[in-house]
Each structure stands twice: as structure tokens, then as C-alpha cells.
Design a protein around this motif. Structure first.
Motif, short mmCIF file in Angstrom:
data_model
loop_
_atom_site.label_atom_id
_atom_site.label_comp_id
_atom_site.label_asym_id
_atom_site.label_seq_id
_atom_site.Cartn_x
_atom_site.Cartn_y
_atom_site.Cartn_z
N ALA A 53 0.81 -1.21 0.00
CA ALA A 53 0.00 0.00 0.00
C ALA A 53 0.84 1.27 0.00
N ASP A 54 2.07 1.20 0.49
CA ASP A 54 2.94 2.39 0.55
C ASP A 54 3.72 2.64 -0.75
N GLY A 55 3.41 1.86 -1.83
CA GLY A 55 4.08 2.07 -3.10
C GLY A 55 5.33 1.23 -3.31
N LEU A 56 5.66 0.37 -2.35
CA LEU A 56 6.82 -0.50 -2.53
C LEU A 56 6.40 -1.75 -3.31
N ALA A 57 7.33 -2.24 -4.12
CA ALA A 57 7.08 -3.44 -4.92
C ALA A 57 8.23 -4.41 -4.73
N SER A 58 7.93 -5.69 -4.81
CA SER A 58 8.98 -6.71 -4.79
C SER A 58 8.55 -7.87 -5.66
N ALA A 59 9.54 -8.59 -6.15
CA ALA A 59 9.26 -9.76 -6.98
C ALA A 59 10.30 -10.82 -6.69
N THR A 60 9.84 -12.06 -6.65
CA THR A 60 10.77 -13.18 -6.58
C THR A 60 10.68 -13.91 -7.92
N SER A 72 13.45 -5.61 -5.74
CA SER A 72 12.61 -4.68 -5.00
C SER A 72 12.70 -3.30 -5.62
N GLY A 73 11.68 -2.51 -5.33
CA GLY A 73 11.60 -1.17 -5.88
C GLY A 73 10.28 -0.54 -5.52
N SER A 74 9.65 0.09 -6.52
CA SER A 74 8.41 0.80 -6.25
C SER A 74 7.47 0.69 -7.44
N TYR A 75 6.22 1.11 -7.20
CA TYR A 75 5.25 1.18 -8.27
C TYR A 75 4.37 2.40 -8.05
N THR A 76 3.79 2.90 -9.12
CA THR A 76 2.83 4.00 -9.04
C THR A 76 1.63 3.64 -9.90
N THR A 77 0.48 4.16 -9.51
CA THR A 77 -0.74 3.96 -10.30
C THR A 77 -1.43 5.30 -10.50
N GLU A 78 -2.14 5.38 -11.59
CA GLU A 78 -3.03 6.51 -11.87
C GLU A 78 -4.18 5.94 -12.67
N GLY A 79 -5.35 5.82 -12.02
CA GLY A 79 -6.45 5.11 -12.66
C GLY A 79 -6.03 3.66 -12.81
N ASN A 80 -6.16 3.13 -14.04
CA ASN A 80 -5.73 1.74 -14.26
C ASN A 80 -4.32 1.68 -14.87
N GLN A 81 -3.64 2.81 -14.93
CA GLN A 81 -2.25 2.83 -15.42
C GLN A 81 -1.31 2.45 -14.27
N ILE A 82 -0.26 1.70 -14.58
CA ILE A 82 0.69 1.28 -13.55
C ILE A 82 2.10 1.30 -14.12
N THR A 83 3.03 1.71 -13.28
CA THR A 83 4.46 1.67 -13.61
C THR A 83 5.16 0.93 -12.48
N ILE A 84 5.95 -0.06 -12.84
CA ILE A 84 6.68 -0.85 -11.84
C ILE A 84 8.17 -0.70 -12.12
N GLU A 85 8.91 -0.33 -11.09
CA GLU A 85 10.37 -0.21 -11.18
C GLU A 85 10.99 -1.12 -10.14
N LEU A 86 11.94 -1.95 -10.55
CA LEU A 86 12.57 -2.91 -9.65
C LEU A 86 14.10 -2.85 -9.81
N PRO A 87 14.72 -1.74 -9.37
CA PRO A 87 16.16 -1.56 -9.61
C PRO A 87 17.08 -2.33 -8.66
N VAL A 88 16.58 -2.80 -7.53
CA VAL A 88 17.42 -3.47 -6.54
C VAL A 88 17.22 -4.98 -6.65
N THR A 89 18.34 -5.72 -6.73
CA THR A 89 18.23 -7.17 -6.88
C THR A 89 19.36 -7.89 -6.16
N THR A 90 19.07 -9.11 -5.75
CA THR A 90 20.15 -9.99 -5.30
C THR A 90 20.90 -10.41 -6.57
N MET A 91 22.08 -10.92 -6.42
CA MET A 91 22.91 -11.22 -7.59
C MET A 91 23.29 -12.70 -7.68
N MET A 92 22.36 -13.58 -7.38
CA MET A 92 22.62 -15.01 -7.50
C MET A 92 22.75 -15.38 -8.97
#
Length: 167
Positions: free
Chosen positions: A88-95, A102-122
Motif C-alpha cells: 500500500a505504501d508504493g513498494l514493490a517486490s518480486a521473486t 525490490s523497488g516501487s510502483y505508481t498507479t493513476e487510474g488503471n495505469q501502472i508503472t513498476i520499477e525494480l532496480p534493486v536485486t540480489t545477484m545469485m
């Protein structure tokens, strides 16, 4: 046979917002999966709803498949390995099948932008789907809910990523 209820672009739909409900039927023919029919779906067969911000953050979302508009389908080789969480605070993560992002996302109506610049390096094993999944995920432009699933739509009306509610 595989039956898919989906939305496709109607003749006057903008690229972002398909509204035409159809049911496609696929079958294996000559060793390949091929579409054998497409018919207009009844409203009950393709229920969609306007997106609600709270629904995005209600639970983690488990990637089921990416359906491209050229009828190709990408599915996770390891079911359940690809999970998207939107807080709910705009943070995003993906496995993925080998790293966490990890990163963030924003929405406006049904538009969405997801940014995930931080990653583990396995190091990823051969055949990992991580790069393609993250590339698709960070290029999505809009979202909608269909039959309880989250669909993240790719740009230029090229397809959509389907996620089921996880725990």
C-alpha cells in the motif's frame, strides 16, 4: 482442448483497453497447440472489473502466464516461483526462479508503472526465466482484474501477464 475466456481489442478500442470478450479454443493438432475457434463470450464468461487500488495490495500475486497477442504463451517452468507483491505504501517486490527484486510502483487510474532496480545477484541456472519475466514486468502499462486474477497489460497492445492471488 484448452478453453480461454479473454478480452481482445474491439474495432474502436485503444491499444491499452481491450473490451471485446471472446472465448478461444485451442487443441493439439499436428504436434502443435493451435487455435481451433474463437467466439464472442457471454458476459459471465469474461467478467472484468474496474481496478481498485486496495485489490492490488490485498495479497501477493503469483504469475500464471503471459499471453501475447500473436497467440504465443509464456508460462513459468517452475510454478509458484514468480511472485509479485505490491504494498500500500508504493513498494514493490518480486521473486523469480533465482533472485529477488525490490523497488516501487505508481498507479493513476488503471495505469501502472513498476520499477525494480534493486536485486540480489545469485547466478541463474541455464533456462532461467528471470530476465524475460522482469523485462515484461517492468514494461507493463496498465492493469485490470479478470475472474479474480490480476492482468498486467504490456505496451503496444502486445499482450498481458496473468497473476493469481497467492497467500
Amino acid at each position: 482442448m484448452i478453453y480461454i475466456d479473454m478480452l481482445t481489442a474491439g474495432p474502436d478500442d485503444p491499444a491499452c483497453c481491450p473490451t471485446q470478450a471472446v472465448q478461444r479454443v485451442y487443441a493439439f493438432q499436428d504436434g502443435a497447440l493451435q487455435m481451433v475457434s474463437e467466439t464472442a463470450a457471454t458476459p459471465a464468461a469474461a467478467e472484468t472489473s474496474a481496478p481498485a487500488a486496495g485489490e492490488l495490495t490485498a495479497n501477493p500475486w503469483v504469475w500464471q502466464q503471459t499471453q501475447m497477442n500473436d497467440d504465443s504463451v509464456k508460462q513459468p517452468a517452475t510454478p509458484g516461483a514468480f511472485v509479485l507483491t505490491l504494498a500500500a505504501d508504493g513498494l514493490a517486490s518480486a521473486t523469480t526462479d533465482c533472485n529477488t527484486f525490490s523497488g516501487s510502483y505508481t498507479t493513476e487510474g488503471n495505469q501502472i508503472t513498476i520499477e525494480l532496480p534493486v536485486t540480489t545477484m545469485m547466478a541463474c541456472p541455464e533456462g532461467a526465466q528471470e530476465q524475460e519475466f522482469i523485462t515484461d514486468l517492468t514494461s507493463v502499462i496498465s492493469y485490470l482484474f479478470t475472474d479474480g486474477d490480476l492482468v498486467l497489460e504490456l505496451p503496444f497492445d502486445s499482450g498481458g501477464m496473468r497473476f493469481a492471488a497467492g497467500e
